[in-house]
Design a protein around this motif. Structure first.
Motif, PDB file in Angstrom:
ATOM      1  N   ILE A   1       0.792  -1.046  -0.068  1.00 46.80           N
ATOM      2  CA  ILE A   1       0.070  -0.032  -0.004  1.00 46.80           C
ATOM      3  C   ILE A   1       0.655   1.197   0.104  1.00 46.80           C
ATOM      4  O   ILE A   1       1.842   1.377   0.889  1.00 46.80           O
ATOM      5  N   GLY A   2       0.611   1.991  -0.935  1.00 46.62           N
ATOM      6  CA  GLY A   2       1.247   3.473  -0.888  1.00 46.62           C
ATOM      7  C   GLY A   2       0.250   4.582  -0.933  1.00 46.62           C
ATOM      8  O   GLY A   2      -0.656   4.625  -1.904  1.00 46.62           O
ATOM      9  N   LEU A   3       0.680   5.335   0.132  1.00 52.05           N
ATOM     10  CA  LEU A   3      -0.430   6.531   0.430  1.00 52.05           C
ATOM     11  C   LEU A   3       0.051   7.517  -0.572  1.00 52.05           C
ATOM     12  O   LEU A   3       1.126   7.776  -0.921  1.00 52.05           O
ATOM     13  N   LEU A   4      -0.996   7.896  -1.456  1.00 54.30           N
ATOM     14  CA  LEU A   4      -0.795   9.021  -2.559  1.00 54.30           C
ATOM     15  C   LEU A   4      -1.214  10.449  -1.881  1.00 54.30           C
ATOM     16  O   LEU A   4      -0.656  11.475  -2.250  1.00 54.30           O
ATOM     17  N   ASP A   5      -2.330  10.433  -1.135  1.00 56.87           N
ATOM     18  CA  ASP A   5      -2.832  11.608  -0.528  1.00 56.87           C
ATOM     19  C   ASP A   5      -3.546  11.538   0.619  1.00 56.87           C
ATOM     20  O   ASP A   5      -4.446  10.350   0.589  1.00 56.87           O
ATOM     21  N   ARG A   6      -3.569  12.348   1.724  1.00 58.53           N
ATOM     22  CA  ARG A   6      -4.589  12.291   2.635  1.00 58.53           C
ATOM     23  C   ARG A   6      -4.914  13.701   3.121  1.00 58.53           C
ATOM     24  O   ARG A   6      -4.261  14.515   3.171  1.00 58.53           O
ATOM     25  N   GLN A   7      -6.383  14.004   3.226  1.00 60.42           N
ATOM     26  CA  GLN A   7      -6.740  15.245   3.633  1.00 60.42           C
ATOM     27  C   GLN A   7      -7.453  14.990   4.754  1.00 60.42           C
ATOM     28  O   GLN A   7      -8.314  14.271   5.068  1.00 60.42           O
ATOM     29  N   VAL A   8      -7.280  15.728   5.917  1.00 61.87           N
ATOM     30  CA  VAL A   8      -7.914  15.490   7.255  1.00 61.87           C
ATOM     31  C   VAL A   8      -8.609  17.044   7.571  1.00 61.87           C
ATOM     32  O   VAL A   8      -8.068  18.026   7.257  1.00 61.87           O
ATOM     33  N   HIS A   9     -10.000  16.887   7.856  1.00 63.36           N
ATOM     34  CA  HIS A   9     -10.683  17.889   8.048  1.00 63.36           C
ATOM     35  C   HIS A   9     -11.392  18.009   9.441  1.00 63.36           C
ATOM     36  O   HIS A   9     -12.751  17.152   9.741  1.00 63.36           O
ATOM     37  N   PRO A  10     -10.823  18.374  10.444  1.00 64.88           N
ATOM     38  CA  PRO A  10     -11.298  18.532  11.791  1.00 64.88           C
ATOM     39  C   PRO A  10     -12.437  19.279  12.073  1.00 64.88           C
ATOM     40  O   PRO A  10     -12.620  20.379  11.251  1.00 64.88           O
ATOM     41  N   SER A  11     -13.387  19.049  12.818  1.00 68.01           N
ATOM     42  CA  SER A  11     -14.462  19.988  13.042  1.00 68.01           C
ATOM     43  C   SER A  11     -15.024  19.385  14.465  1.00 68.01           C
ATOM     44  O   SER A  11     -15.816  18.767  14.836  1.00 68.01           O
ATOM     45  N   GLY A  12     -14.434  20.126  15.504  1.00 70.62           N
ATOM     46  CA  GLY A  12     -14.981  19.904  16.941  1.00 70.62           C
ATOM     47  C   GLY A  12     -14.585  18.393  17.348  1.00 70.62           C
ATOM     48  O   GLY A  12     -13.397  18.251  17.423  1.00 70.62           O
ATOM     49  N   ASP A  13     -15.774  17.840  17.770  1.00 69.42           N
ATOM     50  CA  ASP A  13     -15.517  16.305  18.328  1.00 69.42           C
ATOM     51  C   ASP A  13     -15.717  15.423  17.195  1.00 69.42           C
ATOM     52  O   ASP A  13     -15.852  14.240  17.476  1.00 69.42           O
ATOM     53  N   SER A  14     -15.622  15.950  15.761  1.00 67.78           N
ATOM     54  CA  SER A  14     -15.581  14.802  14.640  1.00 67.78           C
ATOM     55  C   SER A  14     -14.307  15.241  13.569  1.00 67.78           C
ATOM     56  O   SER A  14     -13.967  16.578  13.736  1.00 67.78           O
ATOM     57  N   THR A  15     -13.922  14.327  12.999  1.00 69.67           N
ATOM     58  CA  THR A  15     -12.723  14.543  11.862  1.00 69.67           C
ATOM     59  C   THR A  15     -12.960  13.732  10.772  1.00 69.67           C
ATOM     60  O   THR A  15     -13.469  12.668  10.662  1.00 69.67           O
ATOM     61  N   HIS A  16     -13.377  14.125   9.694  1.00 64.91           N
ATOM     62  CA  HIS A  16     -13.376  13.541   8.291  1.00 64.91           C
ATOM     63  C   HIS A  16     -11.962  13.361   7.622  1.00 64.91           C
ATOM     64  O   HIS A  16     -11.347  14.257   7.399  1.00 64.91           O
ATOM     65  N   ILE A  17     -11.602  12.130   7.305  1.00 61.73           N
ATOM     66  CA  ILE A  17     -10.373  12.004   6.682  1.00 61.73           C
ATOM     67  C   ILE A  17     -10.666  11.208   5.278  1.00 61.73           C
ATOM     68  O   ILE A  17     -11.242  10.225   5.290  1.00 61.73           O
ATOM     69  N   VAL A  18      -9.805  11.706   4.104  1.00 60.81           N
ATOM     70  CA  VAL A  18     -10.255  11.441   3.036  1.00 60.81           C
ATOM     71  C   VAL A  18      -8.823  10.722   2.681  1.00 60.81           C
ATOM     72  O   VAL A  18      -7.843  11.816   2.461  1.00 60.81           O
ATOM     73  N   SER A  19      -8.539   9.558   2.372  1.00 58.22           N
ATOM     74  CA  SER A  19      -7.034   8.888   1.869  1.00 58.22           C
ATOM     75  C   SER A  19      -7.124   8.507   0.454  1.00 58.22           C
ATOM     76  O   SER A  19      -8.268   7.900   0.442  1.00 58.22           O
ATOM     77  N   THR A  20      -6.223   8.712  -0.387  1.00 57.49           N
ATOM     78  CA  THR A  20      -6.102   7.688  -1.546  1.00 57.49           C
ATOM     79  C   THR A  20      -5.028   6.992  -1.575  1.00 57.49           C
ATOM     80  O   THR A  20      -3.764   7.600  -1.241  1.00 57.49           O
ATOM     81  N   SER A  21      -4.892   5.692  -1.954  1.00 62.10           N
ATOM     82  CA  SER A  21      -3.755   4.932  -1.899  1.00 62.10           C
ATOM     83  C   SER A  21      -3.815   4.135  -3.056  1.00 62.10           C
ATOM     84  O   SER A  21      -4.608   3.870  -3.518  1.00 62.10           O
ATOM     85  N   ARG A  22      -2.466   3.521  -3.426  1.00 65.11           N
ATOM     86  CA  ARG A  22      -2.550   2.645  -4.424  1.00 65.11           C
ATOM     87  C   ARG A  22      -2.200   1.147  -3.894  1.00 65.11           C
ATOM     88  O   ARG A  22      -1.213   1.325  -2.932  1.00 65.11           O
ATOM     89  N   VAL A  23      -2.966   0.411  -4.148  1.00 66.58           N
ATOM     90  CA  VAL A  23      -2.716  -0.998  -3.621  1.00 66.58           C
ATOM     91  C   VAL A  23      -2.666  -1.827  -4.697  1.00 66.58           C
ATOM     92  O   VAL A  23      -3.212  -2.153  -5.630  1.00 66.58           O
ATOM     93  N   THR A  24      -1.463  -2.838  -4.248  1.00 64.79           N
ATOM     94  CA  THR A  24      -1.161  -3.997  -5.103  1.00 64.79           C
ATOM     95  C   THR A  24      -0.864  -5.397  -4.321  1.00 64.79           C
ATOM     96  O   THR A  24      -0.776  -5.233  -3.111  1.00 64.79           O
ATOM     97  N   GLY A  25      -1.289  -6.251  -4.933  1.00 66.67           N
ATOM     98  CA  GLY A  25      -1.292  -7.695  -4.219  1.00 66.67           C
ATOM     99  C   GLY A  25      -1.797  -8.518  -5.091  1.00 66.67           C
ATOM    100  O   GLY A  25      -2.234  -8.600  -6.259  1.00 66.67           O
ATOM    101  N   ARG A  26      -2.480  -9.859  -4.262  1.00 68.02           N
ATOM    102  CA  ARG A  26      -3.213 -10.876  -5.158  1.00 68.02           C
ATOM    103  C   ARG A  26      -4.503 -11.157  -3.892  1.00 68.02           C
ATOM    104  O   ARG A  26      -4.516 -11.060  -2.773  1.00 68.02           O
ATOM    105  N   ALA A  27      -5.541 -11.255  -4.745  1.00 72.55           N
ATOM    106  CA  ALA A  27      -6.818 -11.882  -4.222  1.00 72.55           C
ATOM    107  C   ALA A  27      -7.047 -13.139  -4.662  1.00 72.55           C
ATOM    108  O   ALA A  27      -7.496 -13.262  -5.542  1.00 72.55           O
ATOM    109  N   GLY A  28      -6.549 -14.183  -3.961  1.00 80.14           N
ATOM    110  CA  GLY A  28      -6.515 -15.568  -4.321  1.00 80.14           C
ATOM    111  C   GLY A  28      -5.606 -15.772  -5.430  1.00 80.14           C
ATOM    112  O   GLY A  28      -4.164 -15.381  -5.210  1.00 80.14           O
TER     113      GLY A  28
END
Length: 145
Positions: A80-107
């Motif tokens: 997993i390689g993190l490409l971008d992460r945006q963190v948006h705090p607002s009082g007692d809550s925080t919204h986080i949007v991350s974009t990653s490139r994921v490689t591997g095998r599913a079966g």
């Protein structure tokens, strides 16, 4: 999950964990990666919803029963390689949007996808907990490989 080496040609992570909500989200992902079910569950609020590929688990217990084992098995070998992460705090809550490139095998099938993760975390008496996770996957186009 970010502890694995990034896929060849993938950018290096663009940021480090910067606050307690982001640290809680990363701790959840790390627990999934190492296969620690109990530790991962502690970061999810009981009412947490987890959505992936159009399927939603309506609670922490439903996720644990239906999809958690598959996610942990995949993440043990995925890169997993993190490409971008945006963190948006607002009082007692925080919204986080991350974009990653994921490689591997599913079966037997190779996986090379861009994953957008939307996470909503709330501050609770026990600390920051994930109340909503949504994972959206898109295949990486051949020219981006």
């Amino acid at each position: 999950a970010i502890g694995h080496a990034a896929p060849a040609g993938a950018p290096t992570p663009v940021r480090q964990v910067s606050g307690p909500a982001e640290a809680a989200l990363q701790a959840f992902r790390d627990a999934l990666e190492i296969g620690n079910r109990d530790l991962a569950l502690q970061w999810l609020a009981p009412e947490a919803t987890i959505s992936e590929a159009g399927v939603t688990d309506a609670s922490r217990d439903a996720y644990a029963k239906e999809h958690m084992a598959v996610d942990m098995a995949f993440l043990k070998t995925a890169r997993i390689g993190l490409l971008d992460r945006q963190v948006h705090p607002s009082g007692d809550s925080t919204h986080i949007v991350s974009t990653s490139r994921v490689t591997g095998r599913a079966g037997e099938l190779p996986v090379d996808v861009t994953v957008t993760e939307g996470a909503l975390l709330k501050r609770t008496p026990q600390g920051w907990r994930i109340v909503s996770l949504q994972w959206t996957l898109e295949p990486v186009k051949a020219e981006a490989r």
